[in-house]
Design a protein around this motif. Structure first.
Motif, PDB file in Angstrom:
ATOM      1  N   UNK A 211       0.794  -1.236   0.000  1.00  0.00           N
ATOM      2  CA  UNK A 211       0.000   0.000   0.000  1.00  0.00           C
ATOM      3  C   UNK A 211       0.821   1.277   0.000  1.00  0.00           C
ATOM      4  N   UNK A 212       2.144   1.183  -0.116  1.00  0.00           N
ATOM      5  CA  UNK A 212       2.976   2.386  -0.183  1.00  0.00           C
ATOM      6  C   UNK A 212       2.567   3.323  -1.323  1.00  0.00           C
ATOM      7  N   UNK A 213       2.437   2.835  -2.570  1.00  0.00           N
ATOM      8  CA  UNK A 213       2.054   3.751  -3.648  1.00  0.00           C
ATOM      9  C   UNK A 213       0.678   4.383  -3.428  1.00  0.00           C
ATOM     10  N   UNK A 214      -0.278   3.575  -2.932  1.00  0.00           N
ATOM     11  CA  UNK A 214      -1.632   4.095  -2.714  1.00  0.00           C
ATOM     12  C   UNK A 214      -1.632   5.148  -1.611  1.00  0.00           C
ATOM     13  N   UNK A 215      -0.930   4.881  -0.522  1.00  0.00           N
ATOM     14  CA  UNK A 215      -0.881   5.846   0.582  1.00  0.00           C
ATOM     15  C   UNK A 215      -0.144   7.109   0.180  1.00  0.00           C
ATOM     16  N   UNK A 216       0.870   6.977  -0.682  1.00  0.00           N
ATOM     17  CA  UNK A 216       1.600   8.158  -1.152  1.00  0.00           C
ATOM     18  C   UNK A 216       0.698   9.058  -1.995  1.00  0.00           C
ATOM     19  N   UNK A 217      -0.077   8.441  -2.868  1.00  0.00           N
ATOM     20  CA  UNK A 217      -1.012   9.212  -3.690  1.00  0.00           C
ATOM     21  C   UNK A 217      -2.061   9.900  -2.819  1.00  0.00           C
ATOM     22  N   UNK A 218      -2.475   9.235  -1.735  1.00  0.00           N
ATOM     23  CA  UNK A 218      -3.501   9.792  -0.844  1.00  0.00           C
ATOM     24  C   UNK A 218      -3.029  11.043  -0.111  1.00  0.00           C
TER      25      UNK A 218
ATOM     26  N   UNK B 134      12.012   0.680  -2.056  1.00  0.00           N
ATOM     27  CA  UNK B 134      11.948  -0.281  -0.951  1.00  0.00           C
ATOM     28  C   UNK B 134      12.666  -1.582  -1.321  1.00  0.00           C
ATOM     29  N   UNK B 135      12.492  -2.036  -2.536  1.00  0.00           N
ATOM     30  CA  UNK B 135      13.155  -3.272  -2.952  1.00  0.00           C
ATOM     31  C   UNK B 135      14.658  -3.087  -3.127  1.00  0.00           C
ATOM     32  N   UNK B 136      15.089  -1.886  -3.548  1.00  0.00           N
ATOM     33  CA  UNK B 136      16.525  -1.617  -3.622  1.00  0.00           C
ATOM     34  C   UNK B 136      17.135  -1.644  -2.225  1.00  0.00           C
ATOM     35  N   UNK B 137      16.464  -1.013  -1.252  1.00  0.00           N
ATOM     36  CA  UNK B 137      16.927  -1.083   0.131  1.00  0.00           C
ATOM     37  C   UNK B 137      16.946  -2.511   0.639  1.00  0.00           C
ATOM     38  N   UNK B 138      15.961  -3.296   0.200  1.00  0.00           N
ATOM     39  CA  UNK B 138      15.881  -4.697   0.591  1.00  0.00           C
ATOM     40  C   UNK B 138      17.103  -5.477   0.117  1.00  0.00           C
ATOM     41  N   UNK B 139      17.626  -5.117  -1.063  1.00  0.00           N
ATOM     42  CA  UNK B 139      18.798  -5.811  -1.586  1.00  0.00           C
ATOM     43  C   UNK B 139      19.995  -5.670  -0.675  1.00  0.00           C
TER      44      UNK B 139
ATOM     45  N   UNK C 198       4.890   4.103   9.145  1.00  0.00           N
ATOM     46  CA  UNK C 198       4.615   4.388   7.733  1.00  0.00           C
ATOM     47  C   UNK C 198       3.378   5.256   7.497  1.00  0.00           C
ATOM     48  N   UNK C 199       2.218   5.031   8.146  1.00  0.00           N
ATOM     49  CA  UNK C 199       1.043   5.860   7.840  1.00  0.00           C
ATOM     50  C   UNK C 199       1.208   7.330   8.212  1.00  0.00           C
ATOM     51  N   UNK C 200       2.190   7.636   9.065  1.00  0.00           N
ATOM     52  CA  UNK C 200       2.395   9.026   9.497  1.00  0.00           C
ATOM     53  C   UNK C 200       3.359   9.781   8.588  1.00  0.00           C
ATOM     54  N   UNK C 201       3.913   9.109   7.577  1.00  0.00           N
ATOM     55  CA  UNK C 201       4.777   9.772   6.597  1.00  0.00           C
ATOM     56  C   UNK C 201       3.895  10.518   5.604  1.00  0.00           C
ATOM     57  N   UNK C 202       3.978  11.824   5.617  1.00  0.00           N
ATOM     58  CA  UNK C 202       3.055  12.640   4.819  1.00  0.00           C
ATOM     59  C   UNK C 202       3.753  13.493   3.769  1.00  0.00           C
TER      60      UNK C 202
ATOM     61  N   UNK D  31       8.391   9.502   3.006  1.00  0.00           N
ATOM     62  CA  UNK D  31       8.038   8.224   2.399  1.00  0.00           C
ATOM     63  C   UNK D  31       9.261   7.514   1.817  1.00  0.00           C
ATOM     64  N   UNK D  32      10.182   8.306   1.258  1.00  0.00           N
ATOM     65  CA  UNK D  32      11.425   7.711   0.751  1.00  0.00           C
ATOM     66  C   UNK D  32      12.225   7.105   1.900  1.00  0.00           C
ATOM     67  N   UNK D  33      12.316   7.835   3.013  1.00  0.00           N
ATOM     68  CA  UNK D  33      13.035   7.336   4.177  1.00  0.00           C
ATOM     69  C   UNK D  33      12.435   6.046   4.718  1.00  0.00           C
ATOM     70  N   UNK D  34      11.115   6.025   4.842  1.00  0.00           N
ATOM     71  CA  UNK D  34      10.432   4.825   5.321  1.00  0.00           C
ATOM     72  C   UNK D  34      10.667   3.665   4.354  1.00  0.00           C
TER      73      UNK D  34
END
Length: 444
Positions: free
Chosen positions: A279-286, A301-306, A339-343, A348-351
């Motif tokens: 839900x990151x993309x959806x919450x970012x758009x919101x 997020x996936x790059x950080x995961x690597x 994450x939901x408090x990143x506005x 959002x990039x940091x999270x």
């Protein structure tokens, strides 16, 4: 009575004809010799994991390419969730659409029970090849889907199923080639899913405006064709097949309380681990972030995961997988609360970066503890049972979060739910560590 005479007496008592004693001795000797030769052969191979070399590392590359096409592709579900909500399936609720991704995640793990057993019995390359072909076909067919039920069957059910058939044995085979460097090997293998989860969203974001949805997914199909083609040529097992006792489902494994609790912790963790990533993309758009940029949050997020996966592998070889998984999985749970408090875009990039790093650590080392909880000859079945059980969490996790979002109209409550179950899984991991290690400090 002598040992030689014992079998003869037993035959007479059963009413069977008494065979010649010399025949008994010869048959027994032949059977014992054959069994001993097989045991010696297996022990020889099992005790000599090369931990390197061209062949061993080529298998790791093949496993990495497998995770690229399976977990890597499935980890991009967040961009599909957002696009389907806005364009393809606007008449469907977010929680309904989330079932497509949830089924994908579930069936990556669910076939592990069967594929793990087949792997131990030596049935590896043919099922791997057939499922590879099925996954490629399903990727191309996704481009032709227009209705929810079509996406559910093709992208959800069958893409997930074929991904699961190749994923579980591709992970299990690592233990055939690596022992002392197993953590590093698993970390490199898991990087494939991060690369896939990074490249697929970036390609999608840039290709959809240029060539449209259909050709974008077809490009994904060609990427899958290339990578799985190479993987099929390079992947191979090292140890001979073993028909371990216990059948398809080895209940004796659950006599180990550490294994049982670890399976429960896997269900709990997957109930919440993929909520933020979905839900990151959806919450970012919101919160006002442009839809063009929100697609990149999944890739970030996936790059950080690597980085998290590779670091986890290196650390696990030194201090043990559970000692690495526990603190970083706890961090993933905390980030899910936050994450939901990143506005803002920066927040959002940091999270995304930190969450990706932390969650990647867990996924990278996921199968390392069950690998160590028994013999290498039974590793496929043991890992497969765990993955199948953990699939229950992937099935229900994101739809529950989507239902909470639909009811509350925001992402704070889904964040509390998902973060809570992830933290609960960390508590269970602490119990597993205590049962397995028996003391406060030590490698585990």
């Amino acid at each position: 009575m002598s040992e030689k005479g014992a079998p003869v007496t037993q035959s007479i008592e059963l009413g069977l004809p008494s065979p010649d004693p010399d025949t008994i001795r010869d048959d027994q000797t032949l059977h014992e010799k054959t069994s001993q030769e097989f045991t010696d052969k297996y022990a020889k191979y099992a005790g000599e994991a090369p931990d390197g070399g061209v062949k061993a590392w080529s298998v790791i590359v093949a496993s990495m390419l497998t995770t690229f096409c399976t977990f890597g592709y499935v980890n991009t579900w967040g961009i599909f969730q957002d696009y389907y909500e806005r364009v393809m399936l606007p008449d469907q609720s977010p929680s309904t659409i989330a079932w497509i991704g949830s089924i994908q995640y579930t069936f990556i793990f669910a076939p592990g029970l069967v594929t793990g057993r087949l792997f131990d019995l030596g049935h590896f390359k043919i099922p791997y090849f057939i499922a590879s072909c099925g996954l490629i076909v399903c990727t191309f067919l996704t481009a032709e889907c227009k209705r929810f039920w079509q996406f559910f069957l093709v992208q959800g059910l069958f893409t997930g199923l074929f991904s699961g058939i190749v994923f579980s044995p591709a992970i299990s085979v690592v233990s055939h080639w690596f022992s002392k460097k197993k953590g590093l090997a698993l970390g490199i293998t898991a990087i494939g899913s991060s690369l896939g989860g990074t490249l697929f969203p970036i390609a999608g974001q840039n290709l959809i405006p240029l060539v449209g949805f259909k050709w974008t997914v077809r490009v994904f199909g060609f990427m899958t064709l290339l990578t799985l083609g190479i993987a099929n040529l390079a992947i191979d097992r090292r140890l001979p097949p073993v028909n371990a006792r216990g059948g398809l489902f080895n209940l004796s494994a659950f006599r180990n309380p550490a294994y049982t609790i670890y399976c429960i912790s896997g269900i709990a963790c997957f109930l919440g681990l993929y909520t933020a990533l979905t839900y990151l993309p959806v919450s970012a758009t919101a919160v006002g972030v442009s839809s063009n940029f929100s697609f990149y949050l999944v890739a970030i997020a996936n790059a950080g995961s690597g980085f998290g996966r590779l670091s986890a592998g290196l650390l696990a070889d030194r201090v043990g997988p559970l000692n690495v998984m526990i603190p970083f999985t706890a961090l993933a749970g905390i980030l899910t609360f936050a994450w939901p408090y990143a506005s803002s875009q920066g927040a959002l990039i940091g999270v995304s970066v930190i969450y990706g790093f932390a969650s990647g650590t867990y996924v990278s080392l996921l199968v390392a503890p069950p690998m160590a909880m028994g013999d290498v000859g039974d590793v496929g079945r043991r890992v497969g049972m765990f993955l199948t059980i953990a699939a229950l969490g992937t099935l229900l996790g994101t739809p529950i979060s989507g239902a909470i979002n639909a009811r509350t109209g925001g992402f704070k409550d889904p964040g509390f739910y998902a973060g809570g179950v992830v933290i609960f899984s960390v508590l269970l991991l602490l119990v597993v560590r205590h049962v397995q290690l028996g003391r406060l400090f030590g490698r585990c």
